[in-house]
Structures are given as structure tokens and as C-alpha cells.
Write an enzyme that holds these catalytic residues in place. Sequence first.
Site, mmCIF file in Angstrom:
data_model
loop_
_atom_site.group_PDB
_atom_site.id
_atom_site.type_symbol
_atom_site.label_atom_id
_atom_site.label_comp_id
_atom_site.label_asym_id
_atom_site.label_seq_id
_atom_site.Cartn_x
_atom_site.Cartn_y
_atom_site.Cartn_z
ATOM 1 N N ASP A 262 -7.222 -2.723 -7.363
ATOM 2 C CA ASP A 262 -7.764 -3.310 -6.135
ATOM 3 C C ASP A 262 -8.032 -4.793 -6.329
ATOM 4 O O ASP A 262 -8.313 -5.251 -7.439
ATOM 5 C CB ASP A 262 -9.030 -2.605 -5.672
ATOM 6 C CG ASP A 262 -9.342 -2.991 -4.228
ATOM 7 O OD1 ASP A 262 -8.716 -2.423 -3.321
ATOM 8 O OD2 ASP A 262 -10.145 -3.922 -4.018
ATOM 9 N N ARG B 297 0.820 -1.225 0.000
ATOM 10 C CA ARG B 297 0.000 0.000 0.000
ATOM 11 C C ARG B 297 0.843 1.260 0.000
ATOM 12 O O ARG B 297 0.560 2.209 0.744
ATOM 13 C CB ARG B 297 -0.925 0.039 1.219
ATOM 14 C CG ARG B 297 -2.095 -0.879 1.103
ATOM 15 C CD ARG B 297 -3.404 -0.150 0.868
ATOM 16 N NE ARG B 297 -4.370 -1.173 0.474
ATOM 17 C CZ ARG B 297 -5.446 -1.491 1.165
ATOM 18 N NH1 ARG B 297 -5.753 -0.826 2.232
ATOM 19 N NH2 ARG B 297 -6.232 -2.445 0.754
ATOM 20 N N ARG C 7 -7.598 11.650 -5.094
ATOM 21 C CA ARG C 7 -8.849 11.075 -4.567
ATOM 22 C C ARG C 7 -9.939 12.126 -4.375
ATOM 23 O O ARG C 7 -11.120 11.793 -4.358
ATOM 24 C CB ARG C 7 -8.583 10.377 -3.228
ATOM 25 C CG ARG C 7 -8.228 8.929 -3.316
ATOM 26 C CD ARG C 7 -9.384 8.046 -3.769
ATOM 27 N NE ARG C 7 -10.176 7.540 -2.669
ATOM 28 C CZ ARG C 7 -11.467 7.740 -2.525
ATOM 29 N NH1 ARG C 7 -12.127 8.469 -3.398
ATOM 30 N NH2 ARG C 7 -12.112 7.221 -1.501
ATOM 31 N N ARG D 96 -3.836 6.309 1.244
ATOM 32 C CA ARG D 96 -4.390 7.522 1.848
ATOM 33 C C ARG D 96 -3.437 8.288 2.757
ATOM 34 O O ARG D 96 -3.716 9.405 3.137
ATOM 35 C CB ARG D 96 -5.674 7.169 2.617
ATOM 36 C CG ARG D 96 -6.846 6.948 1.692
ATOM 37 C CD ARG D 96 -8.009 6.337 2.418
ATOM 38 N NE ARG D 96 -7.652 5.000 2.891
ATOM 39 C CZ ARG D 96 -8.448 4.222 3.585
ATOM 40 N NH1 ARG D 96 -9.648 4.646 3.919
ATOM 41 N NH2 ARG D 96 -8.051 3.025 3.960
ATOM 42 N N TYR E 203 -14.510 -12.528 0.312
ATOM 43 C CA TYR E 203 -15.241 -11.274 0.050
ATOM 44 C C TYR E 203 -16.539 -11.540 -0.716
ATOM 45 O O TYR E 203 -17.561 -10.915 -0.467
ATOM 46 C CB TYR E 203 -14.373 -10.296 -0.748
ATOM 47 C CG TYR E 203 -13.401 -9.524 0.108
ATOM 48 C CD1 TYR E 203 -13.859 -8.560 1.009
ATOM 49 C CD2 TYR E 203 -12.034 -9.740 0.014
ATOM 50 C CE1 TYR E 203 -12.964 -7.847 1.791
ATOM 51 C CE2 TYR E 203 -11.139 -9.035 0.800
ATOM 52 C CZ TYR E 203 -11.609 -8.084 1.686
ATOM 53 O OH TYR E 203 -10.731 -7.380 2.461
HETATM 54 O O1 CP3 Z 1 0.148 0.920 -3.401
HETATM 55 C C1 CP3 Z 1 -0.748 0.087 -3.189
HETATM 56 O O2 CP3 Z 1 -0.520 -1.007 -2.647
HETATM 57 C C2 CP3 Z 1 -2.135 0.449 -3.595
HETATM 58 C C3 CP3 Z 1 -2.811 -0.521 -4.480
HETATM 59 C C4 CP3 Z 1 -3.775 -1.450 -3.756
HETATM 60 C C5 CP3 Z 1 -5.092 -1.102 -3.332
HETATM 61 N N1 CP3 Z 1 -5.698 -2.240 -2.878
HETATM 62 C C6 CP3 Z 1 -5.733 0.225 -3.435
HETATM 63 C C7 CP3 Z 1 -6.701 0.566 -2.379
HETATM 64 C C8 CP3 Z 1 -3.582 -2.798 -3.462
HETATM 65 C C9 CP3 Z 1 -2.330 -3.636 -3.660
HETATM 66 C C10 CP3 Z 1 -4.817 -3.278 -2.911
HETATM 67 C C11 CP3 Z 1 -5.038 -4.691 -2.569
HETATM 68 C C12 CP3 Z 1 -6.149 -5.027 -1.673
HETATM 69 N N2 CP3 Z 1 -7.438 -4.582 -1.730
HETATM 70 C C13 CP3 Z 1 -6.083 -6.003 -0.658
HETATM 71 C C14 CP3 Z 1 -4.885 -6.850 -0.361
HETATM 72 C C15 CP3 Z 1 -3.873 -6.077 0.378
HETATM 73 C C16 CP3 Z 1 -4.048 -6.153 1.849
HETATM 74 O O3 CP3 Z 1 -4.196 -5.070 2.439
HETATM 75 O O4 CP3 Z 1 -3.989 -7.249 2.399
HETATM 76 C C17 CP3 Z 1 -7.337 -6.067 -0.043
HETATM 77 C C18 CP3 Z 1 -7.721 -6.955 1.117
HETATM 78 C C19 CP3 Z 1 -8.197 -5.178 -0.732
HETATM 79 C C20 CP3 Z 1 -9.630 -4.931 -0.513
HETATM 80 C C21 CP3 Z 1 -9.826 -3.570 -0.026
HETATM 81 N N3 CP3 Z 1 -9.696 -2.435 -0.803
HETATM 82 C C22 CP3 Z 1 -10.167 -3.148 1.290
HETATM 83 C C23 CP3 Z 1 -10.366 -4.090 2.464
HETATM 84 C C24 CP3 Z 1 -10.252 -1.753 1.269
HETATM 85 C C25 CP3 Z 1 -10.675 -0.838 2.377
HETATM 86 C C26 CP3 Z 1 -9.500 -0.563 3.242
HETATM 87 C C27 CP3 Z 1 -9.751 0.618 4.130
HETATM 88 O O5 CP3 Z 1 -8.851 0.816 4.978
HETATM 89 O O6 CP3 Z 1 -10.730 1.346 3.981
HETATM 90 C C28 CP3 Z 1 -9.920 -1.308 -0.029
HETATM 91 C C29 CP3 Z 1 -9.826 0.074 -0.504
HETATM 92 C C30 CP3 Z 1 -8.506 0.526 -1.063
HETATM 93 N N4 CP3 Z 1 -7.841 -0.117 -2.059
HETATM 94 C C31 CP3 Z 1 -7.775 1.699 -0.720
HETATM 95 C C32 CP3 Z 1 -6.641 1.739 -1.539
HETATM 96 C C33 CP3 Z 1 -5.580 2.796 -1.594
HETATM 97 C C34 CP3 Z 1 -8.138 2.732 0.362
HETATM 98 C C35 CP3 Z 1 -9.427 3.374 0.099
HETATM 99 C C36 CP3 Z 1 -9.504 4.606 -0.771
HETATM 100 O O7 CP3 Z 1 -8.550 5.132 -1.382
HETATM 101 O O8 CP3 Z 1 -10.632 5.090 -0.846
#
Ligand code: CP3
Length: 379
Positions: free
Chosen positions: A104, A55, A68, A59, A186
Site C-alpha cells: 500500500d 488494483r 482477507r 476486493r 495523506y
Molecule cells: O493490485 C493492486 O494494485 C493492489 C496493490 C495496491 C493496494 N494499494 C492495496 C490496497 C496498490 C497499488 C495500492 C496503492 C494505493 N493505496 C494508492 C494509489 C493507487 C490509486 O488507487 O490511486 C492509494 C491512493 C492508496 C491508499 C489507499 N489504500 C486507499 C485510499 C485505500 C482505501 C480504498 C477503498 O476503496 O477502501 C486503501 C486500501 C487498499 N489498498 C485496498 C487494497 C486492495 C482495499 C482495502 C482492503 O483490502 O481492505
Amino acid sequence: MQIPSVAETTSPSASVSSSTLVSRATGASSAGAGSRFVRACLRQPVDRTPVWFLRQAGRYMPEYMAVRKHHTLLEICKSPEIAAEVTITAAEKLGVDAAIIFADLLLPFEVMGLDFEFVAGEGPMVHKPVRTAEDIAALRTDRAADLGYVAEAIGKVAAHFRQPRADGDQLGIIGFCGAPFTLASYMIEGGSSRNYVETKTLMYRQPAAWQMLMEKLNLVLTEYALQQVEAGADVIQIFDSWAGALSVADYREFVLPATAALVRAVQGHGVPVIYFGVDTASLLPTMRETGADVIGLDWRVPLDAGWEAVGHNRGVQGNLDPITLFAGPELLRQRVREVMEQAGGRPGHIFNLGHGIVPGTPVESAQRVVEYVREFCAG
Ligand code: CP3
């Protein structure tokens, strides 16, 4: 249900050599031998330990938040130009050795026929969760091509990083997808979960339907990973973020065969695979049986113990506690040093966090970690 045995692959990289990487028929970036990150994935010697962060575009970073403000998460993912920019900006700002494509885990749901959204503060929500064999039968596997926007973004990132950097190293480009268990969780729970009751109920009570779900996911994920490799991804990371919710017996019976099949299929595209999960200390020896080249470690296991469990003939990635980035510079430096000492200079260590950077993390801390890793390697 019969317990399928998974043949242990002794040569985890599926004979991926640097020359295979360089010559693979993509025509795209092919960092291969010129990238210390890719070399470390293959357990080849490197001039210094490569470092990147889970990540790293998220954010906590003001540049990401500025984007964003004008776009939803899904809009960013689906606009190759913006996704590439976000990916590149984070990698360059941090000075890391690899860039993970901004996308994602849940994107493949849409092409399989499941609508979802990200609800602020709650995470992902699948509108109509998968609960029955009929729901699983209805999932589509013929539209993976519609995920092409991710490959397109990778192509742009690869073009940007095609030139070696000042130190002669070529930045590694990481594509990714979810693992069948974590994606199924999920789909079935409809979102994040604490106890995975619905997922495990389906797994235990309808093993044939579960098996079908694993197979359908693998079909889509294999094609999706291929698109990413063809566009220039040097390595594919498979996220099994929630595998730690499983007992070793359940992991082995219900999850390992499909995961190993996915790892092999992706390696068959000619790239190394990093396989990552959280809370996996007790699962590590079994995760190793997937045949992945590199296993991601979370921070709960000391890196040396984790590597021992994985076996020194695999690489490991990790494993600083992401919340250490909230500590002062001295403690942070000390913890980085401890991880590096535990890695012991063995080939095949990629420095990372044990899970993703959380919102509110000071960007300078992440930059400092990169410096500390370099400093340590310089002796
Ligand atoms: O640099 C990076 O790694 C960003 C790229 C990335 C995102 N999601 C963008 C994202 C990657 C590699 C992911 C993978 C992802 N998505 C995983 C596996 C990684 C891990 O953390 O184990 C998972 C479980 C998800 C599913 C997911 N997407 C969740 C559970 C959430 C909410 C998390 C939260 O804290 O709210 C997301 C949203 C998400 N995907 C965000 C980002 C940057 C944050 C929300 C946003 O920007 O609005």
C-alpha cells in the site's frame, strides 16, 4: 518563493537500455529485454501491446477476499509469503503481462513515525496528522530498511516468474511507491480529502516546511524504491493519485521539483519509471517534465490527446474507464478497440485502466479486456 526550473530530460529513460536492465547488479529476476511490458516502457517494439490493471489484486477478486477473511490489509502487506501469493494469483488469473506487488501507498508512514490504520468504508486514517513545521522536523528518515518486507515479497514474486511463459515472454514485475505530493496529502489531511485545504494551506503558508517534507519523503522513497529494484522489480510506478487537485501553477511551483528529483533518483537505480495521477488532463505537459519514461493517463482524456500532451517521445499507460468493466461485452470490446486505435500502434503504449478496478467488478470483464487487447493486436 522562487520558482525552480526543472531541466527537461530529453532522454527520459535515463539511458536505461535493455542491457542495463539485464545486467543490473541485482542478481534477481531481470526480465529486461525478455518482457514485452518492460520493452514497451522503454518505447521499444513489442509483439503485442502489454496489458495489466491498476488494483488487479483487490476486493473484486474472490481469491483476494478469501485471504482477507483471515488477515487485515496490513497483515497481508507485511507477510511476504501472503503478499507474493496474492500478487501472483491475480496476475495469473487475469493473464496479464505484468504483476504489481501487493502493498500500500501508506506503508512508508510507519517508518517515518506516523501511525495509521485502514478504517472499513472510510479508507486510510492517520492518527496524528502532520500540521506544523515541528511535526515535519520530527519525521524520521533513517528507518526505510524496516520496509524490507515489501522487497522480500518482490523477491518471491520474481522467483516465481523467473521462467518465461508459454509464449516466451517474461512477466514484468512492478514495484511502486507514492509521489511526494500524494503522500504529503495523506499525512497532512489525515486521510482522503475533497478540497485539500490543510495540505494547500501548509504548502502556501509554510513553503520551507513543505520543502522539508518533500525532501524527507524523497529520502525514504528513494531508498524504498532501491530495495524493490534490488529484489527484482523491473519497473517502478510512482502514484501521484491526487495530483489532479492542483492547478498547473501550484503543481509546477510546489510539486514538480521534488517529483522530478524522485523520478531521476529511481531511474538512477536502473529501471524505467511510470508516473501516474488521476484527473490530470491539464497537468500532462507539466507531468512530462518529471522525466518519467511513461505517464499514466486517466480515462477523462482521450488517449490520443493525452499522448499528444505528454509527447510521443514518452510512453503512455491507460486508459479505459474502470467502470466500463460493468458494461456488456459488446460495448466493452468497442471501448477497448477505441483505446487501441487511439494508441495507433506506436511503441510505448501499455494498456491499462484509467484508475483502479473497483469492488464489485466482474472478474470475467477484466479477463475479457486482456483477450480483446490480444485480439486487436493479432489484427
Ligand atoms: O493490485 C493492486 O494494485 C493492489 C496493490 C495496491 C493496494 N494499494 C492495496 C490496497 C496498490 C497499488 C495500492 C496503492 C494505493 N493505496 C494508492 C494509489 C493507487 C490509486 O488507487 O490511486 C492509494 C491512493 C492508496 C491508499 C489507499 N489504500 C486507499 C485510499 C485505500 C482505501 C480504498 C477503498 O476503496 O477502501 C486503501 C486500501 C487498499 N489498498 C485496498 C487494497 C486492495 C482495499 C482495502 C482492503 O483490502 O481492505
